[in-house]
Enzyme design. Structure first.
Site, mmCIF file in Angstrom:
data_model
loop_
_atom_site.group_PDB
_atom_site.id
_atom_site.type_symbol
_atom_site.label_atom_id
_atom_site.label_comp_id
_atom_site.label_asym_id
_atom_site.label_seq_id
_atom_site.Cartn_x
_atom_site.Cartn_y
_atom_site.Cartn_z
ATOM 1 N N ASP A 23 33.548 154.869 0.135
ATOM 2 C CA ASP A 23 34.756 155.053 -0.693
ATOM 3 C C ASP A 23 34.703 156.374 -1.465
ATOM 4 O OD1 ASP A 23 35.168 152.325 0.080
ATOM 5 O OD2 ASP A 23 34.012 151.675 -1.663
ATOM 6 N N GLU A 203 44.499 149.026 2.273
ATOM 7 C CA GLU A 203 43.752 149.348 1.057
ATOM 8 C C GLU A 203 43.428 150.842 1.036
ATOM 9 O OE1 GLU A 203 40.168 147.000 1.316
ATOM 10 O OE2 GLU A 203 39.206 148.398 2.713
#
Length: 324
Positions: A23, A203
């Site tokens: 991420d 997401e």
């Protein structure tokens, strides 16, 4: 160029920038530094590093700026921190879960933020600003912010109990960097085959503005080899809070590449090239497919960076993982 040098260049293109950091988020600030943060494998803290070049981030010493408490509503599984400079201060937005048996009740995250008013976010004090209340009491994660025409926007993923799947993408205006001002608007939900492999997921949204458009990249499906990236876009003069303003690609824009040995690319961010002219794509991926157990707990999602290209129509060209 000799054969040896060609081989070395190919390896460098395939090599991760930073190992075991999922991420990833890289932000270039007006002070000339690139700032990096990402999920750490232990999911227990927020770390930041900085350097004057993107390559320099690999050797820069990370500093832990915030550590989860031992118990409470945001004491487990700190996911996907993002560092932003909004309205004169630094903010890190992150997802965290409550202290409970997380193995039996994993998806209980809510979004929170911390603030640092020092010019250098590796110094000064970080203040906990609390939960970002979206008005929807459900699993949420992966928030980012961006400013357009003077308005600060919040963009994130959240579950709707009436819609199948783990999370959809939402947008809302903000009255300040820690408060939503308005009803969340859903921009995308999992619907195509490549968005619903193993899990129904949208997401990890990220924003880049170019060629008169606003682009939102996002990630879909489970976190293994099936993980892939999609794209939304709108005209820069459109109402960003109107779902009809946005077009969604029916096909993924970045996905696993067996030829190059890069698997599950996604949860990206965008940053500026060192000459200030180009856009760099920052994302995580794995370099093997044989994952033991739940892919979520596998630490080998590495940070990669590559240039983002553009076609004659002004649309981004993501290409294949790790190949410039």
């Amino acid at each position: 160029m000799t054969t040896t040098n060609q081989a070395q260049t190919a390896v460098e293109k395939l090599a991760p920038l930073i190992l075991q950091r999922a991420d990833p988020h890289i932000y270039r600030h007006s002070d000339g530094y690139y700032y990096f943060t990402a999920s750490v494998p232990q999911y227990d803290r927020i770390e930041i590093r900085r350097a004057t070049t993107i390559a320099g981030l690999a050797e820069a010493a990370p500093k832990d700026v915030w550590t989860k408490p031992d118990s409470g509503p945001y004491s487990e599984l700190l996911w996907a921190p993002e560092l932003h400079f909004n309205e004169g201060a630094w903010y890190v937005y992150f997802a965290a879960a409550p202290s409970r048996d997380i193995k039996d009740d994993l998806f209980q995250h809510r979004m929170y933020c911390v603030r640092n008013q020092n010019a250098n976010p590796l110094e000064g004090e970080w203040e906990f600003m609390g939960q970002i209340d979206t008005g929807i009491d459900s699993f949420c994660l992966d928030a980012t912010t961006f400013t357009h025409k003077g308005q600060l926007y919040y963009l994130w993923a959240q579950k709707d109990k009436e819609i199948r799947g783990n999370s959809n993408l939402y947008i809302a205006p903000m009255s300040n960097p820690w408060t939503i001002a308005g009803t969340p608007v859903m921009l995308s939900k999992p619907e195509y085959d490549w968005e619903i492999e193993r899990f129904w997921v949208n997401e990890g949204p990220s924003v880049v503005k170019r060629n008169g458009r606003i682009f939102i990249s996002y990630s879909a499906s489970g976190t293994g080899i099936e993980y892939a990236m999609g794209l939304l876009w709108a005209d820069e003069n459109a109402d960003l809070l109107d779902p009809a303003s946005w077009t969604k690609s029916k096909e993924p824009v970045l996905q696993s590449c067996l030829e190059h040995g890069i698997y599950g690319p996604g949860h990206n961010s965008f940053t500026v090239s060192e000459d200030g002219e180009g856009v760099m794509l920052v994302y995580h991926a794995r370099t093997y497919t044989e994952i033991i157990g739940d892919p979520l707990w596998n630490p080998d999602r590495h940070t990669f960076v590559k240039p983002l290209r553009w076609d004659d129509q002004g649309m981004p060209v993501f290409g294949r993982p790790s190949i410039a």
